[in-house]
Design a protein around this motif. Structure first.
Motif, PDB file in Angstrom:
ATOM      1  N   ILE A  63       0.827  -1.205   0.000  1.00 44.63           N
ATOM      2  CA  ILE A  63       0.000   0.000   0.000  1.00 44.63           C
ATOM      3  C   ILE A  63       0.859   1.252   0.000  1.00 44.63           C
ATOM      4  N   ALA A  64       1.936   1.216   0.802  1.00 45.87           N
ATOM      5  CA  ALA A  64       2.799   2.392   0.898  1.00 45.87           C
ATOM      6  C   ALA A  64       3.523   2.668  -0.401  1.00 45.87           C
ATOM      7  N   ALA A  65       3.821   1.579  -1.165  1.00 50.69           N
ATOM      8  CA  ALA A  65       4.636   1.747  -2.365  1.00 50.69           C
ATOM      9  C   ALA A  65       3.823   2.052  -3.599  1.00 50.69           C
ATOM     10  N   ALA A  66       2.497   1.895  -3.541  1.00 50.77           N
ATOM     11  CA  ALA A  66       1.701   1.960  -4.755  1.00 50.77           C
ATOM     12  C   ALA A  66       1.050   3.313  -4.977  1.00 50.77           C
ATOM     13  N   SER A  67       1.577   4.338  -4.387  1.00 54.81           N
ATOM     14  CA  SER A  67       0.918   5.635  -4.437  1.00 54.81           C
ATOM     15  C   SER A  67       1.417   6.526  -5.558  1.00 54.81           C
ATOM     16  N   ASP A  68       2.441   6.101  -6.319  1.00 52.02           N
ATOM     17  CA  ASP A  68       2.995   6.985  -7.337  1.00 52.02           C
ATOM     18  C   ASP A  68       2.738   6.417  -8.716  1.00 52.02           C
ATOM     19  N   MET A  69       2.669   7.308  -9.679  1.00 52.27           N
ATOM     20  CA  MET A  69       2.531   6.997 -11.098  1.00 52.27           C
ATOM     21  C   MET A  69       1.358   6.056 -11.370  1.00 52.27           C
ATOM     22  N   ALA A  70       0.190   6.415 -10.871  1.00 56.78           N
ATOM     23  CA  ALA A  70      -1.020   5.643 -11.119  1.00 56.78           C
ATOM     24  C   ALA A  70      -2.214   6.575 -11.031  1.00 56.78           C
ATOM     25  N   THR A  71      -3.207   6.306 -11.864  1.00 58.64           N
ATOM     26  CA  THR A  71      -4.451   7.053 -11.767  1.00 58.64           C
ATOM     27  C   THR A  71      -5.287   6.478 -10.627  1.00 58.64           C
ATOM     28  N   ASP A  72      -6.338   7.171 -10.268  1.00 55.72           N
ATOM     29  CA  ASP A  72      -7.285   6.628  -9.309  1.00 55.72           C
ATOM     30  C   ASP A  72      -8.022   5.443  -9.933  1.00 55.72           C
ATOM     31  N   TRP A  73      -8.455   4.532  -9.068  1.00 58.16           N
ATOM     32  CA  TRP A  73      -9.267   3.414  -9.548  1.00 58.16           C
ATOM     33  C   TRP A  73     -10.629   3.935 -10.024  1.00 58.16           C
ATOM     34  N   ILE A  74     -11.088   3.379 -11.120  1.00 56.56           N
ATOM     35  CA  ILE A  74     -12.464   3.617 -11.571  1.00 56.56           C
ATOM     36  C   ILE A  74     -13.253   2.356 -11.246  1.00 56.56           C
ATOM     37  N   ASP A  75     -14.211   2.483 -10.342  1.00 57.03           N
ATOM     38  CA  ASP A  75     -14.922   1.318  -9.820  1.00 57.03           C
ATOM     39  C   ASP A  75     -16.267   1.144 -10.514  1.00 57.03           C
ATOM     40  N   GLU A  76     -16.504  -0.085 -10.958  1.00 58.72           N
ATOM     41  CA  GLU A  76     -17.800  -0.502 -11.488  1.00 58.72           C
ATOM     42  C   GLU A  76     -18.268  -1.685 -10.653  1.00 58.72           C
ATOM     43  N   ASP A  77     -19.508  -2.099 -10.850  1.00 53.51           N
ATOM     44  CA  ASP A  77     -20.025  -3.242 -10.097  1.00 53.51           C
ATOM     45  C   ASP A  77     -19.279  -4.525 -10.448  1.00 53.51           C
ATOM     46  N   PHE A  78     -18.729  -4.606 -11.655  1.00 53.33           N
ATOM     47  CA  PHE A  78     -18.123  -5.839 -12.140  1.00 53.33           C
ATOM     48  C   PHE A  78     -16.601  -5.785 -12.173  1.00 53.33           C
ATOM     49  N   THR A  79     -16.032  -4.596 -12.108  1.00 54.37           N
ATOM     50  CA  THR A  79     -14.576  -4.495 -12.168  1.00 54.37           C
ATOM     51  C   THR A  79     -14.119  -3.140 -11.657  1.00 54.37           C
ATOM     52  N   SER A  80     -12.842  -3.067 -11.316  1.00 49.50           N
ATOM     53  CA  SER A  80     -12.159  -1.798 -11.054  1.00 49.50           C
ATOM     54  C   SER A  80     -10.949  -1.758 -11.972  1.00 49.50           C
ATOM     55  N   LEU A  81     -10.642  -0.587 -12.506  1.00 48.91           N
ATOM     56  CA  LEU A  81      -9.492  -0.493 -13.399  1.00 48.91           C
ATOM     57  C   LEU A  81      -8.794   0.845 -13.214  1.00 48.91           C
ATOM     58  N   ARG A  82      -7.520   0.861 -13.563  1.00 46.80           N
ATOM     59  CA  ARG A  82      -6.712   2.067 -13.480  1.00 46.80           C
ATOM     60  C   ARG A  82      -5.556   1.957 -14.463  1.00 46.80           C
ATOM     61  N   LEU A  83      -4.885   3.081 -14.687  1.00 43.60           N
ATOM     62  CA  LEU A  83      -3.705   3.135 -15.549  1.00 43.60           C
ATOM     63  C   LEU A  83      -2.487   3.365 -14.666  1.00 43.60           C
ATOM     64  N   ILE A  84      -1.446   2.559 -14.850  1.00 42.17           N
ATOM     65  CA  ILE A  84      -0.223   2.682 -14.060  1.00 42.17           C
ATOM     66  C   ILE A  84       0.971   2.799 -14.997  1.00 42.17           C
ATOM     67  N   SER A  85       2.066   3.314 -14.472  1.00 44.59           N
ATOM     68  CA  SER A  85       3.291   3.478 -15.263  1.00 44.59           C
ATOM     69  C   SER A  85       4.438   2.748 -14.580  1.00 44.59           C
ATOM     70  N   ALA A  86       5.291   2.116 -15.387  1.00 45.37           N
ATOM     71  CA  ALA A  86       6.487   1.459 -14.861  1.00 45.37           C
ATOM     72  C   ALA A  86       7.605   2.454 -14.609  1.00 45.37           C
TER      73      ALA A  86
END
Length: 736
Positions: free
Chosen positions: A26-49
């Motif tokens: 949790i502490a490490a996943a706060s950078d270079m990522a969009t917020d989660w977009i939550d739906e009833d069937f899935t959650s998705l986001r865009l992340i960068s390496a």
């Protein structure tokens, strides 16, 4: 009260391990990522390496889906229904093009329809081509996707992600790996392999009519050597055709039994048409391994393609590799890697002095059983990681901060016990008598579980490095089947346990030692210092992985815990003893939890110290170009936890004669630091069927494919390899 401290602390360590890992994530996943977009069937986001752009014109992103149970999204070829995610980059700046790297999918069959896609969690890696790598990137991404369960629902999501331009620190490129890089690369490793030299491949592809049904016939080679079995075969073509589930076919009369044959029915073909000369893309999925080939269907094949040449007997190879494993495990007893567990081994022998012959035999047999069991556990973990698609290797447990932290705490407790600050004499059923192996009470009430657990613990600390014969055996095992892994690791365990087995056969050897006396107190004090030294060594490795601050926090926790135990030994009143016991427990808890709240360092120091060799960053893709320019390249794969690597460096590579030769202008020194997990290094080692370190190779105009060196280096071997690779046969003699 304290006699149950270690048992409770051990249970607490096991119970909280997953919590620590979760907190770190949790502490490490706060950078270079969009917020989660939550739906009833899935959650998705865009992340960068990457946290910023580099000199490369390619940026790697990841589209991450967390799907609810029974819901799925689709692969690039959805099958009989559905469509894959569609990406629209309109509005983005500094982006030329983008390509999704599709991990191998699953087949979903229902009511006679076959579709291909993903469930649960999936990251679709995306390679983005940049217009100007020196400029920042602004991503504006619209995703249209279809998600299905009992019903199908089209959905869309919009993402915005800004990635700054690369910066330099002290004139050097800054680290760009984000906290999401490892997760993205995990799914990149599941993308089917392409190109030449595939471990498995379609060696024949023909068509015929069987029972009025057009059918493809595929011959797939390499399965036996790769130790895998076919899970699925997916066919794609430009025509609107369907292809059935692969079914094993008769082997016919073949000269190469390694080729396995499969039939796939072809659907949707117009009357009078066939699939001869049809270009197709074939994806073969075999466990964690998958490959992709673009082929053209042959017409009217006569059967399988005969292989040229012969191969050695697989059974003979297996027994020869087994002998290597046995010798490698035995040699591991005298490698620098086992120095940290020397104290445990010595006390095992000393403690057997006053036992009767039967006790000595049973005790050392139990220690040997603990060693073999520990190897089985390592093998089981590696098999699990392999099937999960992760990178596997020898000694990779030393890349995990939690493992290092727990081992450091146990070593500190062993040292305190060795110095007589506390003793554990619980009943047999508690199974906590492992420390009896290093106390003066071994001569009475010794538990078999004590010997067993001591053998297991010694094995875990003795396996960060490779040894002669061991590297070959481990490479064979990890590239092979589950049976190969357990067979080889069993023999490795037996080899490491041979000294224990030898004493079990001749238990009177233990009685050669002098009787217990004051000399044992001196020995225990010295061995306790050795254990403390080992703990400090592990803290040094931990500092590379979680940062100096985190390692200092672990050390302070251990000091606090040790101080509490020392004070408890010197107070007799109940209340003060309770207070210092609480201090001791608090200290060890601080040591355990500290890595979970520590941020790993952004970069790993690869720059050499003054007066040592000048190593370049590891870039295997440049080796062929350097060799073509007439350069000789020495590759050194090392790690802070690899004791043998450090010995090779100090006693061979950094000696005067070798250093003089390595400072030649035509010699390039390239070093890969595997202290922390690195997919590029793991892939490089796997390309040579090697999964452990040390690993050294020399490339040159006369050896473009590389000359592999032994795990234990010698000056003559290094200089000879440099001379052979460069074509300068007099290099070794001139350096001497």
């Amino acid at each position: 009260m304290l006699r149950h401290l270690i048992a409770r602390l051990t249970l607490l360590i096991a119970f909280t391990a997953s919590i620590v890992g979760g907190a770190a994530s949790i502490a490490a996943a706060s950078d270079m990522a969009t917020d989660w977009i939550d739906e009833d069937f899935t959650s998705l986001r865009l992340i960068s390496a990457q946290t910023q752009t580099t000199s490369s014109d390619t940026l790697r992103l990841g589209l991450e889906f967390e799907l609810q149970p029974d819901w799925k999204i689709y692969w690039r070829s959805a099958g009989d229904a559905g469509f894959p995610p569609q990406l629209d980059w309109a509005g983005s700046t500094n982006i030329d093009s983008a390509e999704i790297l599709w991990p191998a999918p699953h087949r979903f069959s229902i009511f006679g329809l076959d579709t291909f896609g993903y469930k649960n969690q999936i990251i679709l890696p995306i390679d983005v081509k940049l217009n100007d790598p020196a400029q920042p990137v602004s991503v504006q991404l619209n995703v249209d996707y279809l998600v299905c369960s009992d019903i199908c629902i089209p959905a869309a999501a919009d993402f915005t992600l800004d990635i700054p331009a690369g910066a330099a620190i002290d004139g050097k490129p800054a680290s760009v790996a984000s906290s999401h890089a490892h997760q993205i690369e995990k799914f990149v490793s599941r993308v089917p392999l392409t190109g030449e030299g595939l471990p498995i491949k379609v060696s024949s592809l023909t068509t015929s009519i069987q029972n009025d049904q057009p059918t493809l016939h595929l011959g797939i080679s390499g399965l036996t050597n790769a130790g895998v079995a076919i899970d699925d075969i997916l066919i794609e073509s430009d025509q609107r055709l369907g292809f059935g589930i692969p079914k094993p076919a008769d082997q016919h009369a073949v000269s190469d039994a390694d080729i396995k044959y499969f039939n796939l029915a072809v659907f949707g073909l117009e009357d009078g048409k066939d699939v001869a000369d049809l270009p197709v893309t074939i994806t073969v999925i075999a466990g964690p391994l998958s490959v992709e080939q673009k082929l053209v269907v042959g017409a009217g094949g006569e059967g399988p393609i005969a292989a040229s040449g012969t191969t050695p007997s697989a059974g003979m190879d297996l027994w020869l590799i087994g002998l290597f494993a046995l010798l490698g495990g035995l040699i591991l007893n005298v490698m620098p890697c086992v120095l940290p567990v020397l104290s445990i081994k010595v006390m095992s022998v000393i403690g057997a002095r006053d036992q009767d012959i039967g006790q000595v035999r049973v005790g050392f047999l139990a220690s040997a059983a603990g060693i073999v069991t520990s190897f089985w556990l390592i093998a089981a973990v590696l098999v699990g990681i392999k099937f999960a698609g992760g990178s596997i290797g020898w000694g990779i447990q030393f890349q995990q901060p939690l493992f290092l932290t727990v081992m450091t705490i146990i070593l500190a407790l062993f040292a305190l016990n060795m110095w007589g600050l506390f003793e554990i004499n619980g009943p047999d059923q508690l199974g906590n008598a492992a420390n009896d192996a290093i106390t003066r009470h071994e001569s009475r009430g010794r538990h078999i579980s004590s010997n067993f657990l001591t053998g297991m613990f010694a094995t875990l600390l003795a396996t960060p490095c490779s040894a002669p014969f061991l590297g070959t055996a481990v490479g064979f095992a990890l590239a092979g089947s589950v049976f190969d892994i357990f067979w080889i690791f069993t023999l490795l365990g037996i080899g490491l346990a041979l000294p224990y087995l030898a004493i079990a056969v001749q238990p009177r050897v233990a009685h050669i030692l002098p009787k217990p006396g004051r000399w044992m107190n001196v020995v225990k004090f010295i061995l306790g210092l050795a254990l403390v030294g080992t703990a400090i060594w592990l803290l040094g490795i931990l500092s590379v992985q979680i940062g100096l601050g985190g390692a200092i926090a672990v050390a302070l926790g251990l000091i606090l815990g040790g101080l509490g135990i020392w004070l408890r030994k010197r107070v007799s009143s109940l209340r003060p003893r309770f207070a210092v016991t609480a201090v001791a427990v608090l200290g060890f808890l601080v040591a355990l939890f500290a890595p979970g709240f520590s941020r790993p360092p952004a970069t790993m120091a690869t720059a050499p110290k003054a007066g040592t060799l000048q190593w370049q960053a590891f870039a295997p893709e440049t080796i062929s170009t350097l060799v073509a320019d007439g350069k000789t390249v020495l590759v050194d794969v090392t790690a802070e936890w690899c004791v043998t690597c450090q010995v090779n460096k100090k006693l061979v590579l950094e000696t005067a004669g070798v250093m003089d030769a390595l400072q030649d202008a035509d010699i390039i020194l390239m070093q890969a630091d595997w202290t922390r997990p690195d997919q590029k290094i793991a892939d490089y080692l796997a390309s040579y069927d090697r999964y452990g370190i040390p690993f050294n190779a020399v490339y040159g105009p006369s050896a473009p494919d590389g000359i592999l060196l032994s795990e234990l280096l010698s000056a003559d071997a290094v200089l000879r390899a440099l001379g052979d690779a460069s074509g300068k046969s007099n290099l070794a003699s001139s350096a001497n």
